[in-house]
Design a protein around this motif. Structure first.
Motif, PDB file in Angstrom:
ATOM      1  N   CYS A  90       0.772  -1.151  -0.013  1.00 21.03           N
ATOM      2  CA  CYS A  90       0.189  -0.017   0.060  1.00 21.03           C
ATOM      3  C   CYS A  90       0.965   1.430   0.039  1.00 21.03           C
ATOM      4  O   CYS A  90       1.863   1.496   0.931  1.00 21.03           O
ATOM      5  CB  CYS A  90      -0.959   0.119   1.129  1.00 21.03           C
ATOM      6  SG  CYS A  90      -1.889   1.502   1.225  1.00 21.03           S
ATOM      7  N   LEU A  91       0.491   2.264  -0.837  1.00 19.55           N
ATOM      8  CA  LEU A  91       1.208   3.587  -0.931  1.00 19.55           C
ATOM      9  C   LEU A  91       0.673   4.548  -0.267  1.00 19.55           C
ATOM     10  O   LEU A  91       0.918   5.736   0.032  1.00 19.55           O
ATOM     11  CB  LEU A  91       1.156   3.896  -2.377  1.00 19.55           C
ATOM     12  CG  LEU A  91       1.954   3.076  -3.467  1.00 19.55           C
ATOM     13  CD1 LEU A  91       1.385   3.323  -4.862  1.00 19.55           C
ATOM     14  CD2 LEU A  91       3.259   3.021  -3.253  1.00 19.55           C
ATOM     15  N   GLY A  92      -0.740   4.277   0.431  1.00 20.98           N
ATOM     16  CA  GLY A  92      -1.639   5.306   0.990  1.00 20.98           C
ATOM     17  C   GLY A  92      -1.905   6.192   0.211  1.00 20.98           C
ATOM     18  O   GLY A  92      -2.231   7.378   0.787  1.00 20.98           O
ATOM     19  N   ASP A  93      -2.104   6.375  -1.079  1.00 22.24           N
ATOM     20  CA  ASP A  93      -2.657   7.357  -2.021  1.00 22.24           C
ATOM     21  C   ASP A  93      -4.176   7.412  -1.892  1.00 22.24           C
ATOM     22  O   ASP A  93      -4.650   8.435  -2.172  1.00 22.24           O
ATOM     23  CB  ASP A  93      -2.070   6.950  -3.321  1.00 22.24           C
ATOM     24  CG  ASP A  93      -2.847   5.522  -3.697  1.00 22.24           C
ATOM     25  OD1 ASP A  93      -3.865   5.305  -3.175  1.00 22.24           O
ATOM     26  OD2 ASP A  93      -2.194   4.953  -4.618  1.00 22.24           O
ATOM     27  N   GLY A  94      -4.698   6.526  -1.260  1.00 21.74           N
ATOM     28  CA  GLY A  94      -6.105   6.898  -0.895  1.00 21.74           C
ATOM     29  C   GLY A  94      -7.119   6.567  -2.121  1.00 21.74           C
ATOM     30  O   GLY A  94      -8.345   6.798  -1.763  1.00 21.74           O
ATOM     31  N   CYS A 106      -8.431   3.739  -3.143  1.00 22.65           N
ATOM     32  CA  CYS A 106      -9.355   2.885  -2.814  1.00 22.65           C
ATOM     33  C   CYS A 106     -10.388   3.441  -1.939  1.00 22.65           C
ATOM     34  O   CYS A 106     -11.677   3.243  -2.223  1.00 22.65           O
ATOM     35  CB  CYS A 106      -8.667   1.688  -1.906  1.00 22.65           C
ATOM     36  SG  CYS A 106      -7.808   2.241  -0.819  1.00 22.65           S
ATOM     37  N   CYS A 124      -6.862   0.068  -7.317  1.00 25.83           N
ATOM     38  CA  CYS A 124      -5.388   0.312  -6.544  1.00 25.83           C
ATOM     39  C   CYS A 124      -4.301  -0.043  -7.633  1.00 25.83           C
ATOM     40  O   CYS A 124      -4.180  -1.062  -8.177  1.00 25.83           O
ATOM     41  CB  CYS A 124      -5.372  -1.050  -5.494  1.00 25.83           C
ATOM     42  SG  CYS A 124      -3.974  -1.037  -4.818  1.00 25.83           S
TER      43      CYS A 124
HETATM   44  S1  SF4 Z   1      -5.504   2.467  -3.565  1.00 24.00           S
HETATM   45 FE1  SF4 Z   1      -5.509   1.952  -1.618  1.00 24.00          FE
HETATM   46  S2  SF4 Z   1      -4.381   0.093  -1.119  1.00 24.00           S
HETATM   47 FE2  SF4 Z   1      -3.816   0.822  -3.167  1.00 24.00          FE
HETATM   48  S3  SF4 Z   1      -2.131   1.740  -2.815  1.00 24.00           S
HETATM   49 FE3  SF4 Z   1      -3.700   3.280  -2.806  1.00 24.00          FE
HETATM   50  S4  SF4 Z   1      -4.225   3.553  -0.424  1.00 24.00           S
HETATM   51 FE4  SF4 Z   1      -3.161   1.534  -0.630  1.00 24.00          FE
END
Ligand code: SF4
Ligand code: SF4
Length: 321
Positions: A267-271, A273, A311
């Motif tokens: 997980c990159l934490g890009d948000g 999802c 994701c």
């Molecule tokens: S989409 Fe969600 S699970 Fe995937 S990298 Fe971004 S924050 Fe993490």
């Protein structure tokens, strides 16, 4: 934007097999445009579309129209009494009674005899004339994206008026010319029996003024939606790169049989999802300066796979056991 530019975008974005065909109904008194040829033998209107999509620019006055039904419907000639009465439909066993034939003929879009002096057809990128409509040969998925593109700029859903009778003339030329709206056709008896439209193909016709906004919309849709749909991003299970098994889901994330497992190492934490989840299942939490996605409400998960498809890390796995 000119027609060659639009053609390139349409071909590339939709992965078209056949170039769209420009069609113009020549008004009385108009001069024949340059670079058009009159075919050596008469063609049905549906056949002329096929010849045009193979790269030919055609001029077809009434003497070059082989289908008396089509040329009558298009307003090039007076229709023969046998066709006008509906008798021939009974003889071909295409309709059961004269009453039904008359009803079909009466509801069919048509132009009055003498309204036009010829038809012009050409590949859209080679047309030396301003088209009235542009006819696409498509498979259903491509037709869906053309409909989406029309909705993208207008917000409107489409209404089609179509039939298995007189498709290329009535449904693809006259109907869109009269309404100013796109129309669909699955071909007709004559078109399928005498021209090269494959069993899995259909036609969609776009009035020329709608083409440019549709092309602009397709450019936008081509940035995300079209490639995602073609990659089938929501097709479960999406397992790429997920390193752990379902049994490793943290305590408390298994409810009503649904597990939302997020591999925190990926997980990159890009948000993304959390943003795309329609049910508010996922939230982004910050711990020791690191942002990570956490399935806070797995009991709300409908297993739509949107988060997994969006994701970029393929870090999410949804399961129901
Ligand atoms: S989409 Fe969600 S699970 Fe995937 S990298 Fe971004 S924050 Fe993490
Ligand atoms: S599968 Fe659908 S409902 Fe469940 S967490 Fe992902 S986006 Fe939300």
């Amino acid at each position: 934007m000119n027609y060659p530019e639009m053609t390139k975008i349409l071909k590339d974005t939709l992965s078209l097999r056949w170039v769209p065909v420009a069609v113009r109904m020549m008004r009385p008194g108009e001069e024949r445009p340059p670079h058009t040829i009159e075919p050596a033998m008469p063609l049905r209107h549906c056949q002329s579309i096929i010849v045009a999509r193979r790269g030919n620019c055609l001029y077809l006055p009434p003497r070059s129209h082989a289908c008396p039904d089509g040329s009558g419907i298009l307003g090039l000639v007076e229709m023969s009494p046998k066709l006008k009465s509906g008798d021939l439909y009974l003889l071909f066993k295409k309709l059961p009674t004269l009453e039904i034939a008359q009803k079909m003929i009466g509801s069919r879009p048509h132009f009055s005899p003498g309204s036009f002096q010829a038809t012009l057809v050409a590949p859209l990128d080679q047309a030396s004339f301003e088209p009235d409509v542009v006819i696409f040969t498509l498979w259903p998925e491509q037709a869906m994206w053309l409909c989406c593109a029309q909705t993208y700029h207008s917000g409107e859903r489409q209404s089609f008026l179509t039939s298995g009778f007189n498709s290329t003339c009535a449904d693809l030329v006259i109907q869109p010319m009269k309404t100013g709206e796109m129309n669909i056709s699955f071909g007709c008896y004559g078109a399928r029996a005498s021209s090269e439209i494959d069993d899995f193909e259909l036609y969609l016709s776009v009035p020329a003024p709608l083409l440019e906004p549709i092309v602009h919309s397709l450019v936008k849709l081509g940035q995300k939606s079209i490639p995602e749909e073609r990659k089938k991003v929501y097709l479960p299970p999406v397992l790429d790169k997920v390193g752990s098994r379902r049994g490793d889901a943290p305590k408390g994330t298994d409810t009503h049989g649904v597990q939302v497992f997020i591999d925190e190492k990926q997980c990159l934490g890009d948000g993304l999802c959390a943003a795309f989840c329609p049910s508010g299942v996922i939230e982004i939490k910050e711990e020791s300066g690191m942002r990570k996605a956490v399935a806070m409400h797995p009991e709300l998960c409908s297993m739509c796979y949107t988060c997994a498809g969006q994701c970029p890390q393929k870090a999410i796995q949804i399961s129901n056991t």
